[in-house]
Design a protein around this motif. Structure first.
Motif, PDB file in Angstrom:
ATOM      1  N   ALA A 360       1.169  -1.187   0.099  1.00 44.77           N
ATOM      2  CA  ALA A 360       0.274   0.150  -0.156  1.00 44.77           C
ATOM      3  C   ALA A 360       1.253   1.378   0.132  1.00 44.77           C
ATOM      4  CB  ALA A 360      -0.876   0.465   1.705  1.00 44.77           C
ATOM      5  N   ASP A 361       1.824   0.949   0.800  1.00 50.68           N
ATOM      6  CA  ASP A 361       2.707   2.486   1.447  1.00 50.68           C
ATOM      7  C   ASP A 361       3.542   2.873  -0.311  1.00 50.68           C
ATOM      8  OD1 ASP A 361       1.611   2.543   3.654  1.00 50.68           O
ATOM      9  OD2 ASP A 361       3.651   2.031   4.378  1.00 50.68           O
ATOM     10  N   GLN A 362       4.570   2.054  -0.965  1.00 49.64           N
ATOM     11  CA  GLN A 362       5.331   1.863  -1.270  1.00 49.64           C
ATOM     12  C   GLN A 362       4.760   1.494  -3.178  1.00 49.64           C
ATOM     13  OE1 GLN A 362       8.710  -0.646  -1.040  1.00 49.64           O
ATOM     14  NE2 GLN A 362       8.412  -0.566   1.121  1.00 49.64           N
ATOM     15  N   ILE A 363       3.174   0.746  -3.177  1.00 43.72           N
ATOM     16  CA  ILE A 363       2.474   0.856  -4.673  1.00 43.72           C
ATOM     17  C   ILE A 363       1.339   1.560  -4.961  1.00 43.72           C
ATOM     18  CG2 ILE A 363       2.546  -0.616  -6.647  1.00 43.72           C
ATOM     19  CD1 ILE A 363       5.360  -2.286  -5.424  1.00 43.72           C
ATOM     20  N   LEU A 364       0.463   0.653  -4.272  1.00 42.32           N
ATOM     21  CA  LEU A 364      -1.107   1.303  -4.593  1.00 42.32           C
ATOM     22  C   LEU A 364      -1.282   2.428  -3.898  1.00 42.32           C
ATOM     23  CD1 LEU A 364      -1.861  -2.061  -2.730  1.00 42.32           C
ATOM     24  CD2 LEU A 364      -1.133  -1.797  -5.371  1.00 42.32           C
TER      25      LEU A 364
END
Length: 376
Positions: A360-364
């Protein structure tokens, strides 16, 4: 301009809701599961229990899904594509539930409500089931639906003391510049081989998602266990036959741990191995600070044991449901089912919370925040 948020989330095959708990910056507007016991756990741990719809995904229609989701997450059943299972593939009844989910995504697209991002979480066996045809079929569906896509392999052991490699197939409806090279730790040899086996037309839509490795994990299995005096230990007459299942190699490992004189904690699980052409049940032990991959307690290999060596003695007990929850990254405030078997089943079918949070933090969220900035 401030980023928009939280983003709307549809959570399919939601189980106890661990994916949603890890998706920071997202708000679940619809959740679904077929299992009544899992649905009860989801509702017990969410402030708006009515969001969850108890139903077979095949019985849902796009009209059941409110508004438009920014992200649709699907942890579809994995038993038939698991390396440990019968490898029936996506045509099998349980894993075929993916196509019920995809039917909904197609219906949403026809109504102009397609999610901007889709994540499909599964076991690594999806890459090779039916000689790779299942994975190619999922990729084809995503591409035909107007998505670019790519996969990462993330092992929960990077965040938690549990060996749990999982496949995350991430798809974006917006074109994405290739952000990686396929050379980082999350693009394993299995991922690269599956990518190379795809037809040229599918490889053209592939994205190498970039995910940074977390800081070195400093928590081991022993740190997550309940106190010795708070759990039930096996009597010697039950522990001894279990330990007799150790192979000579694993027995030597255990004896060395006892001889060290230190307190050593290990995880053990039963497996059926073929030795000299004969199937033999073995107890396999690991003393590296990790638990084995949590599974649903349906078979003899599924219940894990905790083995403690101390003061020249060996004690054995079963892993508890609360310990399994900790191994999935849940706080003790998470409400588990009252029965141990139900709690273990819930955790064995779940996704590790810190892994989801990293995605969630790095991609989404960055994908969706970039879409907001571009549209402004």
């Amino acid at each position: 301009m401030a980023n928009r948020g939280p983003f709307n989330l549809y959570e399919f095959f939601a189980g106890g809701g661990l994916a949603g708990l890890g998706l920071t910056g997202f708000r679940t507007t619809f959740a679904n599961d077929l299992d009544g016991a899992k649905a009860a756990s989801w509702r017990a741990n969410h402030v708006d229990p009515d969001i969850l719809r108890l139903a077979d995904v095949w019985d849902l229609t796009p009209g059941d899904l409110p508004g438009q989701a920014d992200l649709a997450w699907a942890s579809s059943p994995c038993q038939d594509v698991s390396l440990a299972g019968a490898r029936g593939g996506l045509d099998a009844r349980r894993s075929g539930a993916f196509w019920g989910f995809w039917r909904l995504m197609t219906g949403l697209a026809e109504q102009g409500r397609a999610p901007g991002v889709i994540v499909i979480e599964n076991v690594m066996g999806l890459l090779t089931s039916n000689h790779g045809r299942d994975f190619a079929a999922v990729c084809r569906a995503l591409q035909d639906g107007g998505y670019v896509f790519g996969a990462v392999e993330a092992d929960a052991a990077l965040w938690l003391p549990q060996s749990r490699p999982r496949l995350f197939l991430i798809a974006s409806r917006r074109p994405v510049a290739d952000v990686g090279s396929g050379a980082d730790p999350f693009h394993s040899a299995r991922i690269r081989a599956a990518h190379a086996a795809l037809p040229d037309g599918l490889r053209a839509g592939w994205v190498w998602w970039r995910l940074a490795a977390p800081p070195r994990r400093n928590t081991d299995l022993a740190a997550l266990l309940q106190p010795d005096d708070a759990v039930d230990w096996l009597e010697d007459e039950k522990a001894a036959p279990l330990l007799d299942l150790l192979s000579p190699l694993h027995r030597a490992r255990l004896d060395a741990a006892v001889a060290s004189g230190e307190r050593r904690v290990g995880a053990a699980y039963r497996r059926v191995r073929v030795e000299n052409g004969v199937k033999v049940q073995r107890l396999e032990i690991r003393l590296d600070g990790l638990a084995g991959c949590l599974r649903t307690p349906a078979g003899g290999s599924s219940r894990q044991f905790v083995v403690v060596c101390q003061a020249g003695q060996i004690r054995v007990r079963r892993l508890t449901g609360r310990e399994a929850a900790r191994l999935m990254g849940l706080p003790d405030s998470y409400r588990l089912p009252t029965g141990e078997m139900a709690a273990l089943k819930l955790m064995g079918d779940a996704v590790a919370v810190p892994v989801v949070r990293a995605l969630a933090d790095q991609i989404l969220r960055p994908l969706l925040e970039d879409a907001v900035r571009t549209a402004a």
